[in-house]
Design an enzyme around this catalytic site. Structure first.
Site, PDB file in Angstrom:
ATOM      1  N   THR A 110      -5.329   5.341  -3.540  1.00 13.17           N
ATOM      2  CA  THR A 110      -3.883   5.304  -3.684  1.00 13.17           C
ATOM      3  C   THR A 110      -3.486   3.982  -4.315  1.00 13.17           C
ATOM      4  O   THR A 110      -4.346   3.129  -4.581  1.00 13.17           O
ATOM      5  CB  THR A 110      -3.193   5.481  -2.317  1.00 13.17           C
ATOM      6  OG1 THR A 110      -1.784   5.621  -2.514  1.00 13.17           O
ATOM      7  CG2 THR A 110      -3.430   4.269  -1.426  1.00 13.17           C
ATOM      8  N   THR A 111      -2.206   3.781  -4.546  1.00 10.68           N
ATOM      9  CA  THR A 111      -1.731   2.506  -5.076  1.00 10.68           C
ATOM     10  C   THR A 111      -2.050   1.392  -4.084  1.00 10.68           C
ATOM     11  O   THR A 111      -1.717   1.484  -2.905  1.00 10.68           O
ATOM     12  CB  THR A 111      -0.211   2.555  -5.317  1.00 10.68           C
ATOM     13  OG1 THR A 111       0.078   3.603  -6.238  1.00 10.68           O
ATOM     14  CG2 THR A 111       0.291   1.237  -5.867  1.00 10.68           C
ATOM     15  N   LEU A 152       0.830  -1.196   0.000  1.00 12.92           N
ATOM     16  CA  LEU A 152       0.000   0.000   0.000  1.00 12.92           C
ATOM     17  C   LEU A 152       0.867   1.249   0.000  1.00 12.92           C
ATOM     18  O   LEU A 152       1.827   1.350   0.777  1.00 12.92           O
ATOM     19  CB  LEU A 152      -0.920   0.007   1.230  1.00 12.92           C
ATOM     20  CG  LEU A 152      -1.819  -1.223   1.394  1.00 12.92           C
ATOM     21  CD1 LEU A 152      -2.667  -1.095   2.645  1.00 12.92           C
ATOM     22  CD2 LEU A 152      -2.692  -1.424   0.165  1.00 12.92           C
ATOM     23  N   CYS A 153       0.504   2.166  -0.859  1.00 13.52           N
ATOM     24  CA  CYS A 153       1.234   3.426  -0.963  1.00 13.52           C
ATOM     25  C   CYS A 153       0.618   4.432  -0.003  1.00 13.52           C
ATOM     26  O   CYS A 153      -0.419   5.039  -0.290  1.00 13.52           O
ATOM     27  CB  CYS A 153       1.174   3.954  -2.398  1.00 13.52           C
ATOM     28  SG  CYS A 153       1.993   5.556  -2.614  1.00 13.52           S
ATOM     29  N   LEU A 154       1.259   4.597   1.149  1.00 13.61           N
ATOM     30  CA  LEU A 154       0.805   5.537   2.163  1.00 13.61           C
ATOM     31  C   LEU A 154       1.997   6.357   2.647  1.00 13.61           C
ATOM     32  O   LEU A 154       3.151   5.941   2.481  1.00 13.61           O
ATOM     33  CB  LEU A 154       0.174   4.792   3.347  1.00 13.61           C
ATOM     34  CG  LEU A 154      -0.981   3.833   3.025  1.00 13.61           C
ATOM     35  CD1 LEU A 154      -1.355   3.028   4.255  1.00 13.61           C
ATOM     36  CD2 LEU A 154      -2.182   4.599   2.501  1.00 13.61           C
TER      37      LEU A 154
END
Length: 269
Positions: A121-122, A86-88
Site C-alpha cells: 500500500t502507500t 500509511l494508507c490503511l
C-alpha cells in the site's frame, strides 16, 4: 485542540490499553498533546521482525472517534517508509471506512497484522527477509541515536515527523526508560553509536550481504588471495603442475610402441 468528546474517549482508551495491553504492543499519549500517541511494537516470534523495537505515532484528529488517525512508523523496518503516512483502512487515508467503535488497541492490532503480511500500500516497501532481520537488530540503536545523528544533533525534540536527524531526542522524551535500556544494550554489545556496527567488527553493519574481507583493505585482500593460491598449488604437487609435459611424454611413448609393433608384424609376415 481535542474536542471534549475526543479528550474523554482517548483518556478512557489510555486507561484500557495500559491495564490490558495487546500482545507485542504498548502505547501512550504525549504529555503535551493527547491527540499525539506514541506506540512501540515488539517484533513477534516467527517473523523477520522478531525482537525488533518499532516506534511510531498515531496523530488523532480533534473530532476522534468520528475520524481516524494518521499512522506512521518511524523506525526503519523494511516494511514501511520511515515516518511516512500509511494508507490503511484504519488510517486517515480512508475516513469514510473508519468505524467509531474502533479503539487505539484495535488500530494498533490492525497495524501489526498488516505489518506481518506482504500486502502493499502507500507507505509500504518491499524488502528481503534478511534485510528485515537486519533492521530488527539495529532498531534499538536507531531509536536511541536517531540513526547515529545524536553526535551532531542538539537541543530539544522538535515537532513534526520524526527523522533520523533528530538525534533520538523525540524517542528519549517519550520513552525515557526504554531509551536508558537501549543505551545499556548498546554499551554491553559494543555497538558503535555512530554507525550501529559492532566495534569489534571490521565490516560496516548494513542491510545487505557483506563479504568476509573488510572494505578498503586492499593489501590484506591480496595477501589472503596469494596465500590461498600458494596453498592450492602446494596441494596439487609436482605432478599436477607438470601435467602437460607428462601427457606429451605419454603420447610420444604410445606412438613409439605402436610403430615398433607395426614394424614387427610386417617383418613376420
Amino acid at each position: 485542540m481535542a474536542s471534549r468528546a475526543a479528550h474523554k474517549r482517548l483518556t478512557r482508551e489510555y486507561k484500557t490499553i495500559s491495564e490490558n495491553p495487546p500482545p507485542y504492543i504498548t502505547a501512550h499519549p504525549s504529555e503535551t498533546n493527547i491527540l499525539e500517541w506514541h506506540y512501540i511494537i515488539t517484533g513477534p516470534e516467527n517473523t523477520p521482525y522478531h525482537g525488533g523495537q518499532y516506534w511510531g505515532t498515531l496523530m488523532f484528529p480533534p473530532n476522534y472517534p468520528f475520524a481516524p488517525p494518521a499512522i506512521r512508523m518511524h523506525t526503519p523496518s523494511g516494511r514501511f517508509h520511515p515516518s511516512s503516512r500509511l494508507c490503511l483502512s484504519i488510517s486517515d487515508f480512508h475516513p469514510r471506512s473508519f468505524n467509531p467503535a474502533w479503539e487505539v488497541s484495535t488500530i494498533l492490532i490492525g497495524l501489526l497484522s498488516f505489518m506481518t503480511s506482504e500486502e502493499m500500500t502507500t507507505g509500504s516497501v518491499s524488502a528481503t527477509e534478511t534485510e528485515r532481520k537486519c533492521h530488527a537488530t539495529r532498531s534499538r540503536w536507531w531509536n536511541s541515536t536517531g540513526g547515529g545523528s545524536h553526535i551532531k544533533a542538539g537541543g530539544p525534540a522538535q515537532k513534526g515527523n520524526v527523522k533520523a536527524g533528530d538525534g533520538g531526542a523525540k524517542f528519549k522524551s517519550e520513552w525515557p526508560d526504554l531509551d536508558k535500556v537501549n543505551w545499556e544494550w548498546i554499551q554491553e554489545n559494543n555497538i558503535d553509536p555512530a554507525t550501529g556496527a559492532r566495534i569489534s567488527s571490521t565490516s560496516p553493519s548494513s542491510c545487505g550481504p557483506q563479504l568476509g574481507i573488510a572494505a578498503g583493505s586492499g593489501h590484506q585482500t591480496h595477501a589472503v588471495v596469494d596465500a590461498v593460491m600458494q596453498q592450492r598449488d602446494a596441494g596439487r604437487g609436482w605432478l599436477f603442475r607438470n601435467k602437460l609435459v607428462l601427457a606429451g611424454m605419454a603420447i610420444f611413448v604410445y606412438v613409439l610402441i605402436a610403430r615398433l609393433l607395426g614394424e614387427g608384424s610386417s617383418t613376420s609376415s
